[in-house]
Design a protein around this motif. Structure first.
Motif, short mmCIF file in Angstrom:
data_model
loop_
_atom_site.label_atom_id
_atom_site.label_comp_id
_atom_site.label_asym_id
_atom_site.label_seq_id
_atom_site.Cartn_x
_atom_site.Cartn_y
_atom_site.Cartn_z
N TRP A 135 -8.49 3.22 -4.13
CA TRP A 135 -7.95 2.68 -3.29
C TRP A 135 -7.09 4.35 -3.38
O TRP A 135 -5.81 4.44 -2.94
N TRP A 179 -6.20 -3.14 -1.26
CA TRP A 179 -5.54 -4.09 -2.18
C TRP A 179 -4.56 -4.50 -2.32
O TRP A 179 -4.22 -5.76 -1.17
N LEU A 208 -1.81 4.01 -0.05
CA LEU A 208 -3.44 4.00 -0.77
C LEU A 208 -4.32 3.78 0.22
O LEU A 208 -4.27 3.65 1.52
N HIS A 209 -5.58 3.96 0.02
CA HIS A 209 -6.46 4.39 0.93
C HIS A 209 -7.15 2.81 0.75
O HIS A 209 -6.77 2.00 0.51
N GLY A 248 0.81 -1.53 0.27
CA GLY A 248 -0.21 -0.41 -0.24
C GLY A 248 0.59 1.27 0.01
O GLY A 248 0.12 1.76 -0.26
#
Length: 802
Positions: free
Chosen positions: A271, A187, A182-183, A151
Motif C-alpha cells: 500500500w 486496504w 495509500l496505493h 486510504g
C-alpha cells in the motif's frame, strides 16, 4: 510480642522505608530524564544509564508491590505531550517493549512465550516447539502513529505517554516517504499505521553541515535531530529536514488484514508504506540469535542508526493469547546491542605528543564497559574541544564508542560535578622531552594581506629531538601506505629509538645484523627478514616517498598529486608556494606548509641522507603535460595576490601588459595606468604600491623563472595533452569488493585520471558499491549519483582499457 519477631518487624519496616525512599528518588530522576528526552529534546544521560535506573526501579517495585503507584515511570511509556500541540488519545495504547541485554534474556523470553502458549518445551531428545518470530532492526528515532481513513492520511501523532500523544499531522505530511494516499484498493477503511521517523546517517551529516554554515548549533545525534525536527511548530522547518519513516506495526483497524505480523507488514508495503529491508522470519530462539549477531556485524554499514533488534511472535492468534503486561506486550522483545554510550568518571587528563609535535589531551577514565569493550581512555581532540565541553577533572562524563572508532567524550553531566573538580591545564613544557610548548598560529592569506590568529593546537618545539615525535615520525615513515617496511611495528620502532640506534628515518638504512638481533624478540631468521624488508623498501614510488616524509597537511592524495604533476623530488623541493597553488586542491596554506618543509635545513639533511643510503625513487619524470599547460599570464598575475585585483582585473592587466616586465613598467607609469579601463582606482593604487617594493618585484621574477624552468610558462612549448578518460571525474568506493581490493580499484581509477574521494557529494561522478555498502550508498541514492556494482565496475574498467 517476643523480642525476635519485634526485631524482624522493625527490620522489615526499615527495609520498606529505605525502599520507599529509593523508589521516590528513582521516579524523580526518571521523570526528569523523560522530560529532557521527550519534551525538551535535550537528553542528559545515555540510554544505558536510563535503562539501569529503570530496571532498578522495576525490581524494587516487584519486591514491594504495595509501593507501586499509577504515576510510576514503570506504568507508562514516555513523557507528557507539549501544550503547543493538540492532543491525540490513542484508542489502542502505543506500548513500549521489554528489553533483552544478554542472550539468556532472549532464551528466557522464548521460554515464557512457549509456556504462555502451553507448547512443549525442549528436552534431551529435541528442542520442542519452535516459534516463528519476525526480526527487524530497532531504529533509533521517534515513534509515531499515522491514521488513514479511506486510504487517505488524516492524522499523525507522537507516542507521548503511550495513551496520549501530540498531534503532528502537518509535520508528518512533510516526510517524503509517508504516502498521503495509500496505493491499491484492498486496504481497510480505517488503518492506523505505527512506525519510526528517523534520519539517515548521510542526512544527519548534511543537516549538521547546513547548521554550521548558517551559524546554528549542530545536533548531537540522528535520533535527537529526528525528534527535534518532527516536533517543530512550523511545518516548513520540518519539511527542510531529511526525515524518513519506517513502519513496524498497526494500531486501530476496521477491516481485514493478514493473520501474521510479517503478512501485515508486507501488505503495508504493497500500500506504499516503507518497511525495513532487513525484515526476516526466524524459526526459534537460536535463529533469532543468529539474526541478532548478523545485524550486529553489519550495524556500522547500515545507512541509519539502530540500537538493537526487535523480535515479535509472528502469529497474530498467538499474540492475542499471550496478551500484555502493564506497559509491554508479552509477545515482543527488544534485544539491545551493548551500549555505545556510558557514564563514567574523568580521573585525569594527560597529554600525548604526535609526530608533528601536536600536544593532544587524552581523558583517563574510570574503566567502563562501552559496546562490549572496557574503555579507560578517550580522546578530547584539542583544548578548544575541552573548552566547548566545559569538562573538568573529576566530572561525570558521557563516553561514546562506535565500531572501531577511538572512544570520545561527548559531554559532561554538570549537576554531578564534585566540589573539588579541577580545570584542565595545558603543560608549559613537553611531557616527553621538556621542550617549550607553544600554541600554533593560523595564518590566513588573502589578496595582499595575511591575518594571524591563535590555533586550537599546542605544539612541542623539540621536533626530532623529542623522542615522541621521532617515534611517531618513523612509525609513519615505515607504515604500509608509506615505505611499507613489513615487520617494523610500533614496539620495534620504540626499541630502536630507546636504544639510540635510530635518530632519523635515514638511520633505518644503516642498521646491521648485530644491532637487530640484539633487540628483544629477535633471532637470526627474524633479523634477516627485517633487514630484507628494509632493503626491499629502497625503491618506493615518488608519491609513497613524499607521503612517508610526513609533511604537515600532505596526505596520500596530495602526495600523489605532487608526484604526478611535478614529476621529480627536485622540482617538489624547489617549488614556490605560488607555483604549488596551480595544483588542484592545493591552497595557499598547504602550499606554504610544503614549501616550508623542504626549506627546513634538518629536513633537507634527512632527505639527502636517505638518497645517499640507497633510496631509489621510481616513476620520476617531467612535469605532467596537463599541469605544464595550466599556467597563463592572467593566472600568474592573479596568483601574485595583489590587493583588490581578482581574476577579472588580472585578465585585464594581462591583456594590457602582455608580459611581467611590461606589467612592472605599467605599474610605475601613473599616467598610463590612470587611463586604463577595467581596473578601479583602488586596484590601480594597490598595483603601484605592490611593484614599488623591490622584494615583490624579485618574488614575481622568481616565480616566472620557475615556471620557465618547469616548462609551465605561457610561452613554453606545450606538449600535446593526452586526456585520460576519467580526467576531472570524482569516484567513491564503498562496501567490500570481491574480485579486487579497494586499494587496487583506487589505483586503477587514478591511473585513468579519476580522483577517488572518501565521501559522496553532489560533485561525485560515480559510486562503486560492493556488499555491505552503507551510508555512502544511501547518500548516492539521495543525491541521484550514478551507482555501479562490482560486476558493472569491472566491465567499465575493461571498456576504458580497450
Amino acid at each position: 510480642m517476643t523480642e525476635a519477631p519485634q526485631r524482624d518487624a522493625a527490620q522489615r519496616s526499615a527495609a520498606q522505608t529505605e525502599a520507599a525512599q529509593r523508589i521516590l528518588q528513582l521516579r524523580g530522576e526518571l521523570d526528569e530524564h523523560n522530560y529532557r528526552y521527550y519534551v525538551l529534546d535535550e537528553p542528559s544521560v545515555p540510554d544505558a544509564e536510563y535503562d539501569r535506573l529503570f530496571n532498578e526501579l522495576k525490581a524494587l517495585e516487584a519486591e514491594h508491590p504495595e509501593l507501586v503507584s499509577r504515576d510510576s515511570p514503570t506504568q507508562r511509556v514516555g513523557g507528557e505531550a507539549l501544550a503547543a500541540f493538540g492532543q491525540v488519545r490513542h484508542e489502542v495504547p502505543m506500548l513500549s517493549l521489554g528489553n533483552a541485554f544478554e542472550e539468556q534474556d532472549l532464551l528466557d523470553f522464548d521460554r515464557r512465550v512457549r509456556e504462555g502458549l502451553d507448547l512443549p518445551g525442549g528436552d534431551l531428545f529435541g528442542d520442542g516447539a519452535l516459534i516463528d518470530y519476525s526480526c527487524e532492526p530497532k531504529l533509533d528515532g521517534l515513534a509515531v502513529s499515522l491514521l488513514y481513513q479511506d486510504g487517505r492520511l488524516v492524522r499523525g501523532a507522537t507516542r507521548g505517554d503511550g495513551s496520549t500523544g501530540e498531534d503532528i499531522s502537518s509535520n508528518v505530511r512533510t516526510v517524503r516517504n509517508i504516502p498521503l494516499k495509500l496505493h491499491g484498493e484492498d486496504w481497510p477503511g480505517v488503518l492506523e499505521v505505527r512506525g519510526e521517523v528517523f534520519m539517515s546517517k548521510a542526512g544527519f551529516e548534511a543537516l549538521n553541515a547546513r547548521q554550521l554554515e548558517s551559524g546554528g548549533k549542530p545536533f548531537a545525534n540522528p535520533r535527537n535531530a529526528a525528534a527535534g525536527s518532527l516536533r517543530q511548530l512550523d511545518p516548513k522547518v520540518t519539511a527542510s529536514r531529511p526525515l524518513e519513516f519506517c513502519c513496524y506495526g498497526i494500531g486501530r483497524v476496521e477491516g481485514e488484514l493478514p493473520d501474521s505480523h510479517i503478512g501485515i507488514l508486507q501488505a503495508l508495503k504493497r500500500w506504499g508504506l516503507p518497511i525495513s529491508p532487513e525484515l526476516k522470519l526466524a524459526k526459534g530462539a537460536e535463529a533469532c540469535l543468529a539474526y541478532y549477531r548478523a545485524i550486529g556485524e553489519k550495524r556500522d554499514a547500515l545507512p541509519y542508526e539502530i540500537d538493537g533488534v526487535v523480535f515479535k511472535v509472528d502469529n497474530l492468534a498467538f499474540q492475542r493469547e499471550l496478551g500484555f503486561r502493564a506497559r509491554e506486550p508479552r509477545w515482543a522483545i527488544a534485544h539491545k546491542f551493548p551500549a555505545r554510550e556510558e557514564v563514567t568518571e574523568l580521573l585525569d587528563v594527560e597529554f600525548q605528543v604526535g609526530r608533528t609535535g601536536a600536544i593532544t589531551p587524552v581523558a583517563r577514565l574510570k574503566p567502563v564497559q562501552v559496546a562490549g569493550v572496557t574503555v579507560s581512555n578517550a580522546t578530547l581532540h584539542n583544548m578548544d574541544e575541552v573548552a566547548r565541553l566545559g569538562v573538568m577533572i573529576g566530572d561525570s562524563v558521557i563516553v561514546r564508542r562506535a565500531g572501531d572508532v577511538i572512544p570520545q567524550v561527548l559531554g559532561v553531566i554538570a549537576e554531578r560535578r564534585p566540589a573539588d573538580a579541577r580545570a584542565v591545564q595545558v603543560p608549559s613544557q613537553c611531557p616527553v622531552c621538556g621542550s617549550a610548548v607553544e600554541r600554533t598560529q593560523l595564518i590566513k592569506r588573502s589578496k595582499g594581506k595575511e591575518s594571524v590568529s591563535e590555533g586550537s593546537i599546542y605544539r612541542c618545539v623539540g621536533r626530532l629531538a623529542c623522542q615522541a615525535q621521532l617515534k611517531q615520525a618513523i612509525i609513519h615513515f615505515v607504515s604500509r601506505r608509506a615505505m611499507d617496511i613489513d615487520g617494523l611495528g610500533d614496539k620495534i620502532v620504540e626499541q630502536l629509538v630507546d636504544e639510540g640506534l635510530v635518530s632519523s628515518p635515514a638511520d633505518l638504512y644503516t642498521l646491521g645484523f648485530d644491532q637487530v638481533v640484539a633487540l628483544d624478540g629477535f633471532a637470526e631468521v627474524s633479523s634477516n627478514n627485517l633487514l630484507a624488508a628494509i632493503e626491499a623498501s629502497k625503491r618506493p614510488t615518488l608519491a609513497r616517498f613524499i607521503y612517508a616524509l610526513g609533511i604537515p597537511d600532505v596526505g596520500e592524495e596530495t602526495a600523489k598529486l605532487l608526484a604526478r604533476a611535478l614529476g621529480s623530488l627536485q622540482r617538489i623541493e624547489q617549488a614556490l608556494p605560488e607555483v604549488l597553488t596551480y595544483l588542484p586542491d592545493v591552497g595557499q596554506e598547504v602550499a606554504h606548509e610544503i614549501h616550508s618543509f623542504f626549506q627546513d635545513g634538518h629536513n633537507h639533511e634527512v632527505i639527502a641522507q636517505l638518497l645517499e643510503r640507497g633510496i631509489d625513487l621510481q616513476e620520476e619524470g617531467g612535469p605532467h603535460a596537463e599541469f605544464a599547460a595550466c599556467a597563463s599570464f592572467a593566472g600568474f598575475v592573479d596568483k601574485l595576490n595583489i590587493s583588490g585585483i581578482a581574476a577579472t582585473g588580472a585578465k585585464n592587466l594581462a591583456d594590457k601588459a602582455g608580459s611581467l616586465e611590461a606589467l612592472i613598467a605599467l605599474s610605475q607609469d601613473w599616467l598610463e595606468l590612470s587611463v586604463m579601463k577595467g581596473l578601479n582606482g583602488r586596484a590601480k593604487q594597490a598595483l603601484r604600491e605592490f611593484f614599488a617594493k623591490p622584494q615583490n618585484v624579485e618574488r614575481a621574477r622568481a616565480i616566472e623563472a620557475q615556471l620557465r624552468e618547469f616548462g609551465m610558462h605561457w610561452h613554453s612549448e606545450k606538449k600535446i595533452v593526452e586526456g585520460l578518460p576519467l580526467a576531472g571525474q570524482t569516484w567513491v568506493l564503498t562496501g567490500s569488493l570481491e574480485v579486487m581490493s579497494r586499494d587496487e580499484a583506487k589505483v586503477k581509477l587514478e591511473n585513468l585520471g579519476a580522483k577517488v574521494a572518501g565521501s559522496v557529494s553532489a560533485k561525485t561522478t560515480c559510486v562503486v558499491a560492493g556488499p555491505g555498502a552503507g551510508s555512502k550508498l544511501a547518500k548516492a541514492s539521495e543525491l541521484g549519483v550514478k551507482v555501479l556494482d562490482e560486476e558493472a565496475f569491472l566491465a567499465e574498467l575493461e571498456r576504458l582499457a580497450g
